[in-house]
Design a protein around this motif. Sequence first.
Motif, PDB file in Angstrom:
ATOM      1  N   GLY A  18      -3.198  -6.189  14.405  1.00  0.00           N
ATOM      2  CA  GLY A  18      -1.797  -6.049  14.796  1.00  0.00           C
ATOM      3  C   GLY A  18      -0.803  -6.220  13.662  1.00  0.00           C
ATOM      4  O   GLY A  18       0.241  -6.835  13.842  1.00  0.00           O
ATOM      5  N   LEU A  19      -1.087  -5.652  12.501  1.00  0.00           N
ATOM      6  CA  LEU A  19      -0.144  -5.674  11.373  1.00  0.00           C
ATOM      7  C   LEU A  19       0.770  -4.462  11.520  1.00  0.00           C
ATOM      8  O   LEU A  19       0.346  -3.315  11.299  1.00  0.00           O
ATOM      9  N   LEU A  20       2.004  -4.698  11.939  1.00  0.00           N
ATOM     10  CA  LEU A  20       2.917  -3.613  12.302  1.00  0.00           C
ATOM     11  C   LEU A  20       4.342  -3.878  11.825  1.00  0.00           C
ATOM     12  O   LEU A  20       4.755  -5.027  11.695  1.00  0.00           O
ATOM     13  N   ILE A  21       5.085  -2.803  11.639  1.00  0.00           N
ATOM     14  CA  ILE A  21       6.529  -2.891  11.432  1.00  0.00           C
ATOM     15  C   ILE A  21       7.143  -2.857  12.838  1.00  0.00           C
ATOM     16  O   ILE A  21       6.897  -1.896  13.586  1.00  0.00           O
ATOM     17  N   PRO A  22       7.925  -3.880  13.219  1.00  0.00           N
ATOM     18  CA  PRO A  22       8.488  -3.902  14.578  1.00  0.00           C
ATOM     19  C   PRO A  22       9.281  -2.621  14.879  1.00  0.00           C
ATOM     20  O   PRO A  22      10.095  -2.169  14.078  1.00  0.00           O
ATOM     21  N   GLY A  23       8.988  -2.010  16.028  1.00  0.00           N
ATOM     22  CA  GLY A  23       9.672  -0.799  16.465  1.00  0.00           C
ATOM     23  C   GLY A  23       9.214   0.472  15.786  1.00  0.00           C
ATOM     24  O   GLY A  23       9.660   1.566  16.140  1.00  0.00           O
ATOM     25  N   VAL A  24       8.322   0.360  14.790  1.00  0.00           N
ATOM     26  CA  VAL A  24       7.864   1.534  14.044  1.00  0.00           C
ATOM     27  C   VAL A  24       6.355   1.717  14.171  1.00  0.00           C
ATOM     28  O   VAL A  24       5.873   2.831  14.313  1.00  0.00           O
ATOM     29  N   GLY A  25       5.612   0.635  14.088  1.00  0.00           N
ATOM     30  CA  GLY A  25       4.150   0.701  14.049  1.00  0.00           C
ATOM     31  C   GLY A  25       3.670   0.589  12.623  1.00  0.00           C
ATOM     32  O   GLY A  25       4.182  -0.231  11.857  1.00  0.00           O
ATOM     33  N   VAL A  26       2.728   1.446  12.223  1.00  0.00           N
ATOM     34  CA  VAL A  26       2.190   1.379  10.865  1.00  0.00           C
ATOM     35  C   VAL A  26       2.860   2.376   9.926  1.00  0.00           C
ATOM     36  O   VAL A  26       2.554   2.406   8.732  1.00  0.00           O
ATOM     37  N   GLY A  27       3.774   3.199  10.453  1.00  0.00           N
ATOM     38  CA  GLY A  27       4.440   4.190   9.609  1.00  0.00           C
ATOM     39  C   GLY A  27       3.423   5.132   8.987  1.00  0.00           C
ATOM     40  O   GLY A  27       2.513   5.612   9.658  1.00  0.00           O
ATOM     41  N   SER A  28       3.545   5.365   7.689  1.00  0.00           N
ATOM     42  CA  SER A  28       2.654   6.307   7.004  1.00  0.00           C
ATOM     43  C   SER A  28       1.433   5.628   6.368  1.00  0.00           C
ATOM     44  O   SER A  28       0.694   6.260   5.623  1.00  0.00           O
ATOM     45  N   VAL A  29       1.226   4.351   6.664  1.00  0.00           N
ATOM     46  CA  VAL A  29       0.101   3.624   6.074  1.00  0.00           C
ATOM     47  C   VAL A  29      -1.188   3.972   6.833  1.00  0.00           C
ATOM     48  O   VAL A  29      -1.274   3.785   8.036  1.00  0.00           O
ATOM     49  N   ARG A  30      -2.177   4.480   6.111  1.00  0.00           N
ATOM     50  CA  ARG A  30      -3.448   4.890   6.712  1.00  0.00           C
ATOM     51  C   ARG A  30      -4.639   4.072   6.217  1.00  0.00           C
ATOM     52  O   ARG A  30      -5.690   4.057   6.842  1.00  0.00           O
ATOM     53  N   THR A  31      -4.478   3.426   5.051  1.00  0.00           N
ATOM     54  CA  THR A  31      -5.549   2.591   4.500  1.00  0.00           C
ATOM     55  C   THR A  31      -4.966   1.296   3.944  1.00  0.00           C
ATOM     56  O   THR A  31      -3.773   1.230   3.606  1.00  0.00           O
ATOM     57  N   LEU A  32      -5.830   0.282   3.860  1.00  0.00           N
ATOM     58  CA  LEU A  32      -5.457  -0.993   3.237  1.00  0.00           C
ATOM     59  C   LEU A  32      -6.513  -1.364   2.208  1.00  0.00           C
ATOM     60  O   LEU A  32      -7.697  -1.092   2.397  1.00  0.00           O
ATOM     61  N   SER A  33      -6.067  -1.991   1.137  1.00  0.00           N
ATOM     62  CA  SER A  33      -6.980  -2.605   0.176  1.00  0.00           C
ATOM     63  C   SER A  33      -6.517  -4.048  -0.003  1.00  0.00           C
ATOM     64  O   SER A  33      -5.415  -4.410   0.428  1.00  0.00           O
ATOM     65  N   ALA A  34      -7.357  -4.864  -0.607  1.00  0.00           N
ATOM     66  CA  ALA A  34      -7.022  -6.270  -0.827  1.00  0.00           C
ATOM     67  C   ALA A  34      -7.108  -6.573  -2.309  1.00  0.00           C
ATOM     68  O   ALA A  34      -8.125  -6.290  -2.954  1.00  0.00           O
ATOM     69  N   SER A  35      -6.029  -7.135  -2.858  1.00  0.00           N
ATOM     70  CA  SER A  35      -6.026  -7.548  -4.257  1.00  0.00           C
ATOM     71  C   SER A  35      -6.208  -9.055  -4.327  1.00  0.00           C
ATOM     72  O   SER A  35      -5.572  -9.796  -3.572  1.00  0.00           O
ATOM     73  N   LEU A  36      -7.079  -9.493  -5.216  1.00  0.00           N
ATOM     74  CA  LEU A  36      -7.343 -10.914  -5.414  1.00  0.00           C
ATOM     75  C   LEU A  36      -6.605 -11.398  -6.647  1.00  0.00           C
ATOM     76  O   LEU A  36      -6.713 -10.791  -7.719  1.00  0.00           O
ATOM     77  N   ALA A  37      -5.859 -12.473  -6.482  1.00  0.00           N
ATOM     78  CA  ALA A  37      -5.174 -13.102  -7.607  1.00  0.00           C
ATOM     79  C   ALA A  37      -5.891 -14.405  -7.954  1.00  0.00           C
ATOM     80  O   ALA A  37      -6.287 -15.169  -7.062  1.00  0.00           O
ATOM     81  N   CYS A  38      -6.091 -14.622  -9.241  1.00  0.00           N
ATOM     82  CA  CYS A  38      -6.629 -15.866  -9.785  1.00  0.00           C
ATOM     83  C   CYS A  38      -5.813 -16.200 -11.027  1.00  0.00           C
ATOM     84  O   CYS A  38      -5.394 -15.288 -11.752  1.00  0.00           O
ATOM     85  N   ASN A  39      -5.604 -17.466 -11.264  1.00  0.00           N
ATOM     86  CA  ASN A  39      -4.958 -17.897 -12.507  1.00  0.00           C
ATOM     87  C   ASN A  39      -3.593 -17.236 -12.706  1.00  0.00           C
ATOM     88  O   ASN A  39      -3.180 -16.950 -13.816  1.00  0.00           O
ATOM     89  N   GLY A  40      -2.897 -16.946 -11.587  1.00  0.00           N
ATOM     90  CA  GLY A  40      -1.549 -16.407 -11.669  1.00  0.00           C
ATOM     91  C   GLY A  40      -1.441 -14.911 -11.870  1.00  0.00           C
ATOM     92  O   GLY A  40      -0.351 -14.411 -12.151  1.00  0.00           O
ATOM     93  N   MET A  41      -2.563 -14.178 -11.754  1.00  0.00           N
ATOM     94  CA  MET A  41      -2.502 -12.725 -11.931  1.00  0.00           C
ATOM     95  C   MET A  41      -3.535 -12.031 -11.050  1.00  0.00           C
ATOM     96  O   MET A  41      -4.519 -12.630 -10.635  1.00  0.00           O
ATOM     97  N   ILE A  42      -3.287 -10.754 -10.770  1.00  0.00           N
ATOM     98  CA  ILE A  42      -4.238  -9.949 -10.017  1.00  0.00           C
ATOM     99  C   ILE A  42      -5.444  -9.694 -10.914  1.00  0.00           C
ATOM    100  O   ILE A  42      -5.287  -9.229 -12.048  1.00  0.00           O
ATOM    101  N   VAL A  43      -6.641  -9.993 -10.392  1.00  0.00           N
ATOM    102  CA  VAL A  43      -7.855  -9.824 -11.194  1.00  0.00           C
ATOM    103  C   VAL A  43      -8.800  -8.776 -10.629  1.00  0.00           C
ATOM    104  O   VAL A  43      -9.704  -8.321 -11.334  1.00  0.00           O
ATOM    105  N   ALA A  44      -8.618  -8.398  -9.354  1.00  0.00           N
ATOM    106  CA  ALA A  44      -9.522  -7.418  -8.745  1.00  0.00           C
ATOM    107  C   ALA A  44      -8.889  -6.849  -7.486  1.00  0.00           C
ATOM    108  O   ALA A  44      -8.048  -7.502  -6.853  1.00  0.00           O
ATOM    109  N   THR A  45      -9.298  -5.636  -7.143  1.00  0.00           N
ATOM    110  CA  THR A  45      -8.841  -4.990  -5.909  1.00  0.00           C
ATOM    111  C   THR A  45     -10.037  -4.312  -5.248  1.00  0.00           C
ATOM    112  O   THR A  45     -10.844  -3.680  -5.924  1.00  0.00           O
TER     113      THR A  45
END
Length: 153
Positions: A80-107
Amino acid sequence: MHRPSRTTSLALGALLAASALTTSAAVAADADSLLKAPLQGSILSDPPLFGVVRGGAPWMISSGEAKVGTDGTVKVTVSGLLIPGVGVGSVRTLSASLACNGMIVATTAAAPFSSTGDAQIKDTVNLPDRCLAPAVLINPNGNTGVYIAATGR
């Protein structure tokens, strides 16, 4: 003053011992976990995190969790990750970025994102030797420069 009976004392002792064993087992099971945290949708007042800006709309989430293992396994569940009143809009995929030591290290690789705001990301990433203050950011449509959800409260 009333003293507890021997039976009551033994029962209480057994209960405390069982509780300690259960707690020890839970801690041992999480020994291989680098991060296990709930996800929160981004809102317009959220700051940039690790050089990544929040999405251009408020995102509300019903539930979500990110888990990162010490072996680099990443498992993210979003519901249920949605924009209220809109839904998901044009978002069709998700990725996850991992931060360590204050910076993004992997996606992670991108995973399908349903029209009802649900996704499951399962991937393995390379971790640095040390990962202090780990966090996970959820990126829309593979755009690692934007997050629409992040670990935290």
